[in-house]
Design an enzyme around this catalytic site. Structure first.
Site, PDB file in Angstrom:
ATOM      1  CG  HIS A 167       3.866 -10.068  26.562  1.00  0.00           C
ATOM      2  ND1 HIS A 167       4.586  -8.992  27.051  1.00  0.00           N
ATOM      3  CD2 HIS A 167       4.218 -10.155  25.257  1.00  0.00           C
ATOM      4  CE1 HIS A 167       5.333  -8.473  26.084  1.00  0.00           C
ATOM      5  NE2 HIS A 167       5.138  -9.175  24.979  1.00  0.00           N
TER       6      HIS A 167
ATOM      7  CD  GLU B 252       3.338  -4.497  21.683  1.00  0.00           C
ATOM      8  OE1 GLU B 252       3.175  -5.341  20.785  1.00  0.00           O
ATOM      9  OE2 GLU B 252       4.391  -3.851  21.803  1.00  0.00           O
TER      10      GLU B 252
ATOM     11  CG  ASN C  27       5.462  -1.797  24.612  1.00  0.00           C
ATOM     12  OD1 ASN C  27       5.753  -1.353  25.719  1.00  0.00           O
ATOM     13  ND2 ASN C  27       5.002  -3.028  24.421  1.00  0.00           N
TER      14      ASN C  27
ATOM     15  CD  GLU D 219       7.718  -4.561  24.714  1.00  0.00           C
ATOM     16  OE1 GLU D 219       8.041  -4.577  23.504  1.00  0.00           O
ATOM     17  OE2 GLU D 219       6.853  -5.308  25.203  1.00  0.00           O
TER      18      GLU D 219
ATOM     19  CB  SER E 285      12.168 -12.638  18.235  1.00  0.00           C
ATOM     20  OG  SER E 285      11.491 -12.306  17.072  1.00  0.00           O
ATOM     21  CD1 TRP E 286       6.752 -11.641  19.881  1.00  0.00           C
ATOM     22  CD2 TRP E 286       5.836 -13.560  20.585  1.00  0.00           C
ATOM     23  NE1 TRP E 286       6.454 -11.507  21.218  1.00  0.00           N
ATOM     24  CE2 TRP E 286       5.876 -12.659  21.673  1.00  0.00           C
ATOM     25  CE3 TRP E 286       5.292 -14.833  20.792  1.00  0.00           C
ATOM     26  CZ2 TRP E 286       5.415 -12.992  22.942  1.00  0.00           C
ATOM     27  CZ3 TRP E 286       4.828 -15.164  22.056  1.00  0.00           C
ATOM     28  CH2 TRP E 286       4.888 -14.250  23.112  1.00  0.00           C
TER      29      TRP E 286
ATOM     30  CE1 TYR F 261      14.306  -5.039  19.665  1.00  0.00           C
ATOM     31  CE2 TYR F 261      14.022  -7.367  19.148  1.00  0.00           C
ATOM     32  CZ  TYR F 261      13.761  -6.034  18.880  1.00  0.00           C
ATOM     33  OH  TYR F 261      12.964  -5.697  17.805  1.00  0.00           O
TER      34      TYR F 261
HETATM   35  C1  FCB Z   1       6.726  -5.995  21.010  1.00  0.00           C
HETATM   36  C2  FCB Z   1       6.360  -7.132  21.930  1.00  0.00           C
HETATM   37  C3  FCB Z   1       7.524  -7.864  22.501  1.00  0.00           C
HETATM   38  C4  FCB Z   1       8.727  -7.954  21.585  1.00  0.00           C
HETATM   39  C5  FCB Z   1       9.020  -6.630  20.922  1.00  0.00           C
HETATM   40  C6  FCB Z   1      10.206  -6.636  20.006  1.00  0.00           C
HETATM   41  O1  FCB Z   1       5.693  -5.860  20.103  1.00  0.00           O
HETATM   42  O2  FCB Z   1       5.606  -6.661  23.030  1.00  0.00           O
HETATM   43  O3  FCB Z   1       7.025  -9.093  22.926  1.00  0.00           O
HETATM   44  O4  FCB Z   1       8.588  -8.969  20.666  1.00  0.00           O
HETATM   45  O5  FCB Z   1       7.881  -6.169  20.244  1.00  0.00           O
END
Ligand code: FCB
Length: 474
Positions: free
Chosen positions: A116, A160, A297, A375, A433-434, A442
């Protein structure tokens, strides 16, 4: 409308190791591509995240209490193999055994993702998914996990692939932050599908009796108008974001029409087409026939309008994921039709898009055995009220509204014949969050990051009701 779900439909929560565990320097964990990238940016740190590394038992107990029957979590590859391959770190292995034992104790079924977004740093430096060594190392790591963790019955190969590659090489929001490289994007995506196929085939050969799937980020792409130019722009964007990977993983063959669209995109950018070998294509075909499920997702949809202008500089981190990509490459531009609501981060809220993507998988990919929504959810700006006590419940009516609408759309798709077996809310608890750090929440459970205390949100009780009754309340 009160959507209903079949009796055996699973309601779960979702997470990813790097977004939830924290403890990035603990128990011999190796570095990953994000560590350096985030340190240099200096905007936020992946520690402590939700400190799941030390709070997993508490979070699983809360899951049990609030009707969360399954948890999607990922193994941090670099906890098991700090360098990506080579020596095993036994403390990392022991940690995941403890987590899976706690899942069992709390009756929460683990759905475990192997990759992931957290490539070990050494492999990333060698080219990440563009390097064949990375593919070999990934297959070895996956086989190690299959043997080591027989308690896991649901495996997910990669999270993803498209969004990873697009953000690494086209929009530049993920390290190595390159922009405008469609050739690398498509090659990295194809390579991920090959790695995925190899481990699906290896898993089936090992005959362990569990199930294995892949998770795709899918957004329904609609033309902004009926004009042929807008329809073509939507078809190109769809090939880039959905179709190539659905073909590769669910049909096991890239359809000629799909390849023609991809060829048009690379031609427009004066870049070479991605390369495949006959052996790889045979592996994709075999894996598609053996795959047990696909994870979807879906958060939003897109509308594409033909765009004739020259390339433009894109803006990282604004709007929906990948917003500016199409514009930069002359595919088209995203334009939101009037009347469609968006989140605080400009993600269009469009439940019908969830229904449509589920139906498309069901109708266009007949080999697909089962679909999970792996997701879906909404990021909100939320705060702990002043003077909060242990019993304080955080109100999140917007989340309840969003979830109700999307779950109704899923119930509709099931009525229309889509074989959807479960739903995982992103996310179980607030996480890192990335690209937004700690500002975008969330979770069903609120995490006060400085103290790591958990508070219940209103949506958690709502979720429990849905999970208990399998009916969406008014
Ligand atoms: C997706 C990711 C997850 C998260 C959500 C908001 O793209 O899989 O890790 O950040 O978005």
């Amino acid at each position: 409308m009160n959507g209903t779900f079949p009796k055996d439909f699973i309601f779960g929560g979702a997470s990813a190791a790097y977004q939830v565990e924290g403890a990035t320097k603990e128990d011999g964990k190796g570095r990953v591509l994000w560590d350096d990238f985030l340190e240099k940016q200096g905007r936020f740190s992946p520690d402590p995240a939700a400190d799941f590394y030390h709070h997993y038992d508490e979070d699983l107990a809360l899951s049990q209490k609030y009707g969360v029957q399954a948890l999607r979590l990922s193994i941090a590859w670099s906890r098991i193999f700090p360098d990506g391959d080579g020596a095993v770190e036994p403390r990392g292995v022991a940690y995941y055994h403890r987590v899976f034992a706690a899942c069992k104790e709390h009756h929460v079924e683990p759905f475990v993702t192997l990759h992931h977004f957290d490539t070990p740093e050494k492999l990333h430096e060698e080219g990440d998914w563009l390097s064949q060594h990375m593919l070999d190392a990934f297959v070895d790591y996956a086989k190690f996990c299959f043997k080591e963790f027989p308690e896991v019955k649901y495996w997910i190969t990669i999270n993803e692939p498209t969004s990873m590659a697009v953000q690494q090489y086209t929009s530049g929001t993920f390290p190595p932050a390159e922009t405008g490289r469609f050739d690398k994007t498509f090659q990295a995506e194809h390579n991920q599908l090959v790695a995925h196929a190899r481990i699906v085939n290896a898993y089936k050969e090992m005959n362990l009796g569990g199930q294995i799937g892949i998770v795709h980020a899918l957004q329904t792409v609609y033309p902004y108008s009926d004009s042929p130019a807008d329809q073509h722009a939507a078809a190109l964007q769809d090939a880039l974001e959905n179709r190539l990977y659905l073909d590769g993983s669910l049909a096991g063959v890239y359809a000629p029409e799909t390849l023609a669209l991809v060829q048009e995109i690379v031609d427009k950018n004066d870049e070479p087409m991605f390369k495949t070998t006959p052996e790889e294509l045979a592996e994709l075909k075999l894996a598609a026939t053996q795959l047990d499920f696909v994870g979807v997702n879906n958060y939003f949809s897109k509308w594409l309008k033909a765009y004739a202008g020259a390339s433009e500089t894109h803006h990282n981190g604004t709007g929906a994921k990948g917003t500016s990509v199409s514009r930069l490459h002359g595919i088209g531009e995203e334009k939101l039709p009037e009347g469609i609501e968006t989140t605080d981060w400009d993600w269009p809220i469009y439940p019908r898009g969830m229904h449509d993507i589920l139906m498309r998988i069901q109708n266009d990919y007949p080999l697909t055995k089962a679909i999970y929504v792996t997701e879906n959810g909404i990021g909100l700006k939320e705060e702990l009220p002043a003077g909060a006590t242990d019993d304080t419940v955080i109100p999140d009516p917007k989340r309840i509204d969003y979830l109700g609408k999307y779950l109704n759309a899923i119930a509709d798709a099931i009525k229309d014949g889509a074989n959807v077996k479960g739903y995982f809310i992103w996310s179980l608890q607030d996480q890192f969050s990335w690209t937004n750090g700690y500002s975008k929440r969330y979770g069903l459970f609120f995490v006060d990051f400085p103290t790591q205390k958990r508070y219940i949100k209103q949506s958690a009780s709502w979720f429990k009701q849905v999970s208990d009754t399998h009916v969406i309340p008014d």
